[in-house]
Design a protein around this motif. Structure first.
Motif, PDB file in Angstrom:
ATOM      1  N   VAL A 143      12.313 -38.879 -35.137  1.00  0.00           N
ATOM      2  CA  VAL A 143      12.629 -39.892 -34.135  1.00  0.00           C
ATOM      3  C   VAL A 143      11.336 -40.593 -33.742  1.00  0.00           C
ATOM      4  CG1 VAL A 143      13.581 -40.358 -31.842  1.00  0.00           C
ATOM      5  CG2 VAL A 143      14.566 -38.540 -33.274  1.00  0.00           C
ATOM      6  N   VAL A 144      11.311 -41.901 -33.869  1.00  0.00           N
ATOM      7  CA  VAL A 144      10.140 -42.710 -33.539  1.00  0.00           C
ATOM      8  C   VAL A 144      10.570 -43.765 -32.523  1.00  0.00           C
ATOM      9  CG1 VAL A 144       8.403 -44.325 -34.428  1.00  0.00           C
ATOM     10  CG2 VAL A 144       9.090 -42.340 -35.797  1.00  0.00           C
ATOM     11  N   TRP A 145       9.758 -43.960 -31.491  1.00  0.00           N
ATOM     12  CA  TRP A 145      10.058 -44.936 -30.448  1.00  0.00           C
ATOM     13  C   TRP A 145       9.188 -46.174 -30.650  1.00  0.00           C
ATOM     14  CZ3 TRP A 145      13.194 -43.647 -25.907  1.00  0.00           C
ATOM     15  CH2 TRP A 145      13.741 -42.375 -25.970  1.00  0.00           C
ATOM     16  N   LEU A 146       9.810 -47.353 -30.609  1.00  0.00           N
ATOM     17  CA  LEU A 146       9.105 -48.634 -30.705  1.00  0.00           C
ATOM     18  C   LEU A 146       9.368 -49.439 -29.444  1.00  0.00           C
ATOM     19  CD1 LEU A 146       9.917 -49.758 -34.377  1.00  0.00           C
ATOM     20  CD2 LEU A 146       8.005 -48.346 -33.581  1.00  0.00           C
ATOM     21  N   THR A 147       8.335 -50.131 -28.963  1.00  0.00           N
ATOM     22  CA  THR A 147       8.488 -50.899 -27.728  1.00  0.00           C
ATOM     23  C   THR A 147       7.459 -52.016 -27.669  1.00  0.00           C
ATOM     24  OG1 THR A 147       8.703 -50.672 -25.320  1.00  0.00           O
ATOM     25  CG2 THR A 147       6.949 -49.412 -26.379  1.00  0.00           C
ATOM     26  N   ALA A 148       7.544 -52.819 -26.619  1.00  0.00           N
ATOM     27  CA  ALA A 148       6.598 -53.926 -26.384  1.00  0.00           C
ATOM     28  C   ALA A 148       6.294 -53.956 -24.890  1.00  0.00           C
ATOM     29  CB  ALA A 148       7.187 -55.245 -26.890  1.00  0.00           C
ATOM     30  N   ASP A 149       6.489 -55.090 -24.229  1.00  0.00           N
ATOM     31  CA  ASP A 149       6.473 -55.267 -22.774  1.00  0.00           C
ATOM     32  C   ASP A 149       5.093 -55.392 -22.153  1.00  0.00           C
ATOM     33  OD1 ASP A 149       7.913 -55.275 -20.100  1.00  0.00           O
ATOM     34  OD2 ASP A 149       6.673 -53.495 -19.856  1.00  0.00           O
ATOM     35  N   VAL A 150       4.098 -54.579 -22.564  1.00  0.00           N
ATOM     36  CA  VAL A 150       2.844 -54.506 -21.818  1.00  0.00           C
ATOM     37  C   VAL A 150       1.742 -55.413 -22.354  1.00  0.00           C
ATOM     38  CG1 VAL A 150       3.233 -52.241 -20.811  1.00  0.00           C
ATOM     39  CG2 VAL A 150       2.258 -52.406 -23.108  1.00  0.00           C
ATOM     40  N   HIS A 151       2.025 -56.180 -23.396  1.00  0.00           N
ATOM     41  CA  HIS A 151       1.125 -57.226 -23.873  1.00  0.00           C
ATOM     42  C   HIS A 151      -0.176 -56.693 -24.467  1.00  0.00           C
ATOM     43  CE1 HIS A 151       3.194 -60.834 -21.801  1.00  0.00           C
ATOM     44  NE2 HIS A 151       3.989 -59.773 -21.685  1.00  0.00           N
ATOM     45  N   TYR A 152      -0.116 -55.539 -25.083  1.00  0.00           N
ATOM     46  CA  TYR A 152      -1.191 -55.049 -25.948  1.00  0.00           C
ATOM     47  C   TYR A 152      -0.565 -54.135 -26.974  1.00  0.00           C
ATOM     48  CZ  TYR A 152      -1.291 -50.775 -22.956  1.00  0.00           C
ATOM     49  OH  TYR A 152      -0.981 -49.637 -22.255  1.00  0.00           O
ATOM     50  N   THR A 153      -1.346 -53.656 -27.919  1.00  0.00           N
ATOM     51  CA  THR A 153      -0.783 -52.774 -28.938  1.00  0.00           C
ATOM     52  C   THR A 153      -1.437 -51.405 -28.855  1.00  0.00           C
ATOM     53  OG1 THR A 153      -0.128 -52.645 -31.269  1.00  0.00           O
ATOM     54  CG2 THR A 153      -2.371 -53.379 -30.828  1.00  0.00           C
ATOM     55  N   ALA A 195      14.678 -48.204 -30.235  1.00  0.00           N
ATOM     56  CA  ALA A 195      14.117 -49.490 -29.819  1.00  0.00           C
ATOM     57  C   ALA A 195      14.203 -49.584 -28.302  1.00  0.00           C
ATOM     58  CB  ALA A 195      14.868 -50.642 -30.474  1.00  0.00           C
ATOM     59  N   ALA A 196      13.080 -49.341 -27.644  1.00  0.00           N
ATOM     60  CA  ALA A 196      13.019 -49.323 -26.186  1.00  0.00           C
ATOM     61  C   ALA A 196      12.349 -50.592 -25.691  1.00  0.00           C
ATOM     62  CB  ALA A 196      12.243 -48.093 -25.706  1.00  0.00           C
ATOM     63  N   ASP A 197      12.923 -51.239 -24.681  1.00  0.00           N
ATOM     64  CA  ASP A 197      12.292 -52.451 -24.168  1.00  0.00           C
ATOM     65  C   ASP A 197      11.232 -52.146 -23.113  1.00  0.00           C
ATOM     66  OD1 ASP A 197      15.161 -51.977 -23.298  1.00  0.00           O
ATOM     67  OD2 ASP A 197      14.462 -53.072 -21.549  1.00  0.00           O
ATOM     68  N   LEU A 198      11.041 -50.855 -22.766  1.00  0.00           N
ATOM     69  CA  LEU A 198       9.968 -50.435 -21.872  1.00  0.00           C
ATOM     70  C   LEU A 198       9.321 -49.178 -22.442  1.00  0.00           C
ATOM     71  CD1 LEU A 198      11.834 -50.858 -18.471  1.00  0.00           C
ATOM     72  CD2 LEU A 198       9.848 -52.180 -19.177  1.00  0.00           C
ATOM     73  N   PRO A 199       7.993 -49.075 -22.422  1.00  0.00           N
ATOM     74  CA  PRO A 199       7.340 -47.848 -22.898  1.00  0.00           C
ATOM     75  C   PRO A 199       7.631 -46.675 -21.970  1.00  0.00           C
ATOM     76  CG  PRO A 199       5.724 -49.370 -21.973  1.00  0.00           C
ATOM     77  CD  PRO A 199       7.030 -50.097 -22.002  1.00  0.00           C
ATOM     78  N   LEU A 200       7.567 -45.465 -22.517  1.00  0.00           N
ATOM     79  CA  LEU A 200       7.967 -44.281 -21.760  1.00  0.00           C
ATOM     80  C   LEU A 200       6.907 -43.805 -20.784  1.00  0.00           C
ATOM     81  CD1 LEU A 200       9.737 -42.160 -24.526  1.00  0.00           C
ATOM     82  CD2 LEU A 200      10.705 -43.867 -22.974  1.00  0.00           C
ATOM     83  N   GLY A 201       5.655 -43.736 -21.232  1.00  0.00           N
ATOM     84  CA  GLY A 201       4.616 -43.127 -20.411  1.00  0.00           C
ATOM     85  C   GLY A 201       3.601 -44.081 -19.835  1.00  0.00           C
ATOM     86  N   VAL A 202       3.749 -45.367 -20.094  1.00  0.00           N
ATOM     87  CA  VAL A 202       2.814 -46.361 -19.571  1.00  0.00           C
ATOM     88  C   VAL A 202       3.184 -46.701 -18.135  1.00  0.00           C
ATOM     89  CG1 VAL A 202       1.902 -48.700 -19.835  1.00  0.00           C
ATOM     90  CG2 VAL A 202       2.398 -47.315 -21.871  1.00  0.00           C
ATOM     91  N   ALA A 224       1.882 -65.167 -25.744  1.00  0.00           N
ATOM     92  CA  ALA A 224       1.837 -65.030 -24.288  1.00  0.00           C
ATOM     93  C   ALA A 224       0.456 -64.515 -23.904  1.00  0.00           C
ATOM     94  CB  ALA A 224       2.920 -64.075 -23.799  1.00  0.00           C
ATOM     95  N   GLY A 225       0.198 -64.424 -22.614  1.00  0.00           N
ATOM     96  CA  GLY A 225      -1.058 -63.864 -22.164  1.00  0.00           C
ATOM     97  C   GLY A 225      -1.165 -62.399 -22.534  1.00  0.00           C
ATOM     98  N   ALA A 226      -2.349 -61.958 -22.955  1.00  0.00           N
ATOM     99  CA  ALA A 226      -2.576 -60.559 -23.321  1.00  0.00           C
ATOM    100  C   ALA A 226      -3.190 -59.815 -22.144  1.00  0.00           C
ATOM    101  CB  ALA A 226      -3.488 -60.478 -24.538  1.00  0.00           C
ATOM    102  N   PHE A 227      -2.775 -58.546 -21.969  1.00  0.00           N
ATOM    103  CA  PHE A 227      -3.222 -57.729 -20.842  1.00  0.00           C
ATOM    104  C   PHE A 227      -3.562 -56.317 -21.334  1.00  0.00           C
ATOM    105  CE2 PHE A 227      -0.700 -61.048 -18.938  1.00  0.00           C
ATOM    106  CZ  PHE A 227      -1.306 -61.309 -17.716  1.00  0.00           C
ATOM    107  N   GLY A 228      -3.859 -55.467 -20.360  1.00  0.00           N
ATOM    108  CA  GLY A 228      -4.003 -54.043 -20.613  1.00  0.00           C
ATOM    109  C   GLY A 228      -5.439 -53.606 -20.873  1.00  0.00           C
ATOM    110  N   PRO A 229      -5.565 -52.301 -21.150  1.00  0.00           N
ATOM    111  CA  PRO A 229      -4.488 -51.314 -21.229  1.00  0.00           C
ATOM    112  C   PRO A 229      -4.142 -50.736 -19.865  1.00  0.00           C
ATOM    113  CG  PRO A 229      -6.547 -50.286 -21.843  1.00  0.00           C
ATOM    114  CD  PRO A 229      -6.861 -51.737 -21.567  1.00  0.00           C
ATOM    115  N   ASN A 230      -2.950 -50.137 -19.797  1.00  0.00           N
ATOM    116  CA  ASN A 230      -2.493 -49.478 -18.583  1.00  0.00           C
ATOM    117  C   ASN A 230      -2.758 -47.977 -18.658  1.00  0.00           C
ATOM    118  OD1 ASN A 230      -1.245 -52.063 -18.637  1.00  0.00           O
ATOM    119  ND2 ASN A 230       0.341 -51.351 -17.247  1.00  0.00           N
ATOM    120  N   ASP A 231      -2.775 -47.340 -17.488  1.00  0.00           N
ATOM    121  CA  ASP A 231      -2.897 -45.885 -17.450  1.00  0.00           C
ATOM    122  C   ASP A 231      -1.612 -45.233 -17.952  1.00  0.00           C
ATOM    123  OD1 ASP A 231      -5.448 -46.052 -16.367  1.00  0.00           O
ATOM    124  OD2 ASP A 231      -4.697 -46.035 -14.295  1.00  0.00           O
TER     125      ASP A 231
END
Length: 511
Positions: free
Chosen positions: A402-412, A353-360, A440-447
């Motif tokens: 091993v599976v990583w789950l995260t949020a933070d960037v306001h899109y799926t 459970a990561a509170d920040l994505p790894l590669g975004v 909350a406000g929705a954003f993205g996607p990021n590179d």
């Protein structure tokens, strides 16, 4: 004010300390002590095979009492006496109920015993204890509540996404951070670019960015005035973590809030200390059960699942240092804890459970970066070096599933990482799934940063930045379902109505 009206007002946070109430008699007015009230519902957290944490808040000093039963009738109960809830903790407290059967639905009833013997009306809920044998498991995750000026909208019936999540009847909910937006004030109305108007329930604590302890506390209180949220809390065991907006946007240890933000207190460390206290008071977790007395910890949920809850905020280096030869996002101790925990886990599935994505890539200004990724496509540098250590150790220790789950960037999104596409190749391929926001406000996607070879297999993001929650398509939660017989894991990315946008099935032992 009738007692029913008083209790309702207290539940909405409108009455904070009704210590005395006047009542008339034939001989003139008399004063009697009001019954204590559970002001913001109840919540369940960090379940185990024999119980869970039960959280509540009182409006006056009172003792927390919890009763559990195998049936809704409460014909036979186990009684647990918790702490005295006082203003020192903003009236909040929790107790771990234990000695319960594994893998069972538990009914619980919470009440308060006042100092003079007067008791509150009870509030009931349910949770499931962790199984000790393979069993079906449903876990939901998401993050980001009341951000970008979008709070509780009464015209929509409040934060309806929590009702949609409750309808999935999950065993667990992983709240991936940004539980509150302490730095986002709320106006009574927000005029959207298309002319529509978003309307907010307002509160004094949401009139300005939080700086004082009481303002941070008020942000949590505000969210729990939503009926959907409170009902969800009472019925689903949560595993909570924090991110930046529990304190202020993009905070890191040693940082300073920019002068143009208008803060009186600009030390991020000072703000963080206050926000940590409010978080630990208002969330259903016990910091004494965390590895460091703060947050990162392991939740074991039977032979098929363990959840490793990370703190990628409290140990990170400065955002503008993320292009150095090495860096910190977990810190050395937490990095070693994660490596050892994954190596020693006997659970089939290990969820990180990561509170920040790894590669975004999440920029903080022009030259700084929020998460591990730093927009350098080459070998790991900055915070990526700690992620590389973890990924290499997973491979070296032959850890599977091993599976990583995260949020933070306001899109799926669904991200597949592979050494075949990466600059750094000493790791096994794996999946990372992103969800949010909840309200909350929705954003993205990021590179994406190519260092670990991510591929965006699926992305669902709004056409314009800061799309409001009126567009339910762009509010998201994720769902993990583990089949008790086959141990197959399925991830469903869902919108605010519960509609499935994307699914990915993973067989055990293959990733």
């Amino acid at each position: 004010m009738s007692r029913r009206t008083l209790l309702r007002a207290s539940a909405l946070g409108l009455v904070v300390t009704p210590a005395l109430a006047a009542c008339g008699s034939g001989d003139g007015p008399a004063l009697v002590r009001a019954r204590p009230s559970l002001t913001h519902g109840v919540a369940v957290g960090d379940p185990r095979s024999d119980g869970a944490l039960i959280w509540a808040r009182s409006d006056v000093p009172a003792t927390l009492i919890v009763e559990t039963s195998a049936t809704e009738s409460f014909s036979q109960v186990k009684r647990f006496t918790g702490p005295l809830l006082t203003p020192a903790t903003d009236g909040t407290g929790r107790i771990r109920v234990n000695g319960l059967p594994a893998g069972e639905l538990v009914h619980y009833r919470v009440r308060l015993d006042g100092e003079d013997g007067a008791g509150s009306e009870p509030v009931t809920g349910v949770f499931r204890t962790a199984p000790t044998a393979p069993a079906d498991i449903t876990l939901l995750w998401s993050g980001d509540v009341a951000g970008q000026g979008f709070g509780i909208n009464p015209e929509l019936g409040g934060m309806k996404i929590f009702s949609a999540m409750a309808a999935r009847d999950p065993h667990l909910f992983l709240h991936s951070g940004d539980v509150i937006y302490a730095d986002n004030a709320l106006e009574e109305s927000v005029t959207l670019p298309d002319g529509r108007v978003w309307r907010n329930v307002t509160a004094e604590a949401k009139n300005a960015p939080a700086e004082t302890l009481d303002q941070f506390r008020g942000n949590y209180a505000y969210n729990l005035t939503d009926d959907n949220y409170r009902a969800f809390n009472a019925a689903v065991a949560q595993v909570v973590q924090w991110d930046d907006h529990e304190t202020t946007n993009n905070w890191y240890p040693g940082g300073t809030v920019a002068a143009e933000k208008g803060y009186t207190e600009r030390s991020m460390d000072t703000l963080a200390a206050r926000s940590w206290q409010a978080f630990h008071e208002w969330m259903p977790l016990d910091p004494k059960e965390a590895v460091d007395g703060r947050l990162h910890r392991k939740i074991s949920y039977g032979p098929l699942l363990e959840v490793f809850v990370l703190d990628m905020r409290a140990y990170k280096d400065a955002n503008d240092a993320n292009t150095a030869p090495s860096g910190a996002i977990l810190g050395p101790a937490q990095t070693r804890w994660l490596i050892d925990g994954l190596r020693d886990s006997t659970a089939t599935w290990k969820i990180v459970a990561a509170d920040l994505p790894l590669g975004v890539i999440v920029p903080d200004g022009k030259t700084a970066f929020e998460g591990p990724a730093n927009a350098d496509p080459g070998a790991p540098s900055g915070r990526e070096t700690e992620i590389a250590q973890v990924l290499s150790a997973i491979k070296a220790n032959k850890v599977r599933d091993v599976v990583w789950l995260t949020a933070d960037v306001h899109y799926t999104a669904a991200h597949h990482y592979s050494p075949a596409r990466a600059a750094f190749t000493d790791f096994d391929e794996f999946w990372e799934f992103v969800s949010g926001p909840l309200n909350a406000g929705a954003f993205g996607p990021n590179d994406l940063d190519p260092t670990f070879g991510p591929e965006a297999v699926f992305v669902h993001a709004p056409p314009k930045p800061n799309t409001s929650p009126l567009e339910a398509d762009y509010q998201h939660f994720g769902e993990v379902r583990i089949d008790g017989r086959s141990a197959e894991l399925t991830v469903n990315l869902r919108d605010a109505t519960g509609k499935v946008l994307f699914s990915q099935q993973l067989a055990p032992g293959r990733n």
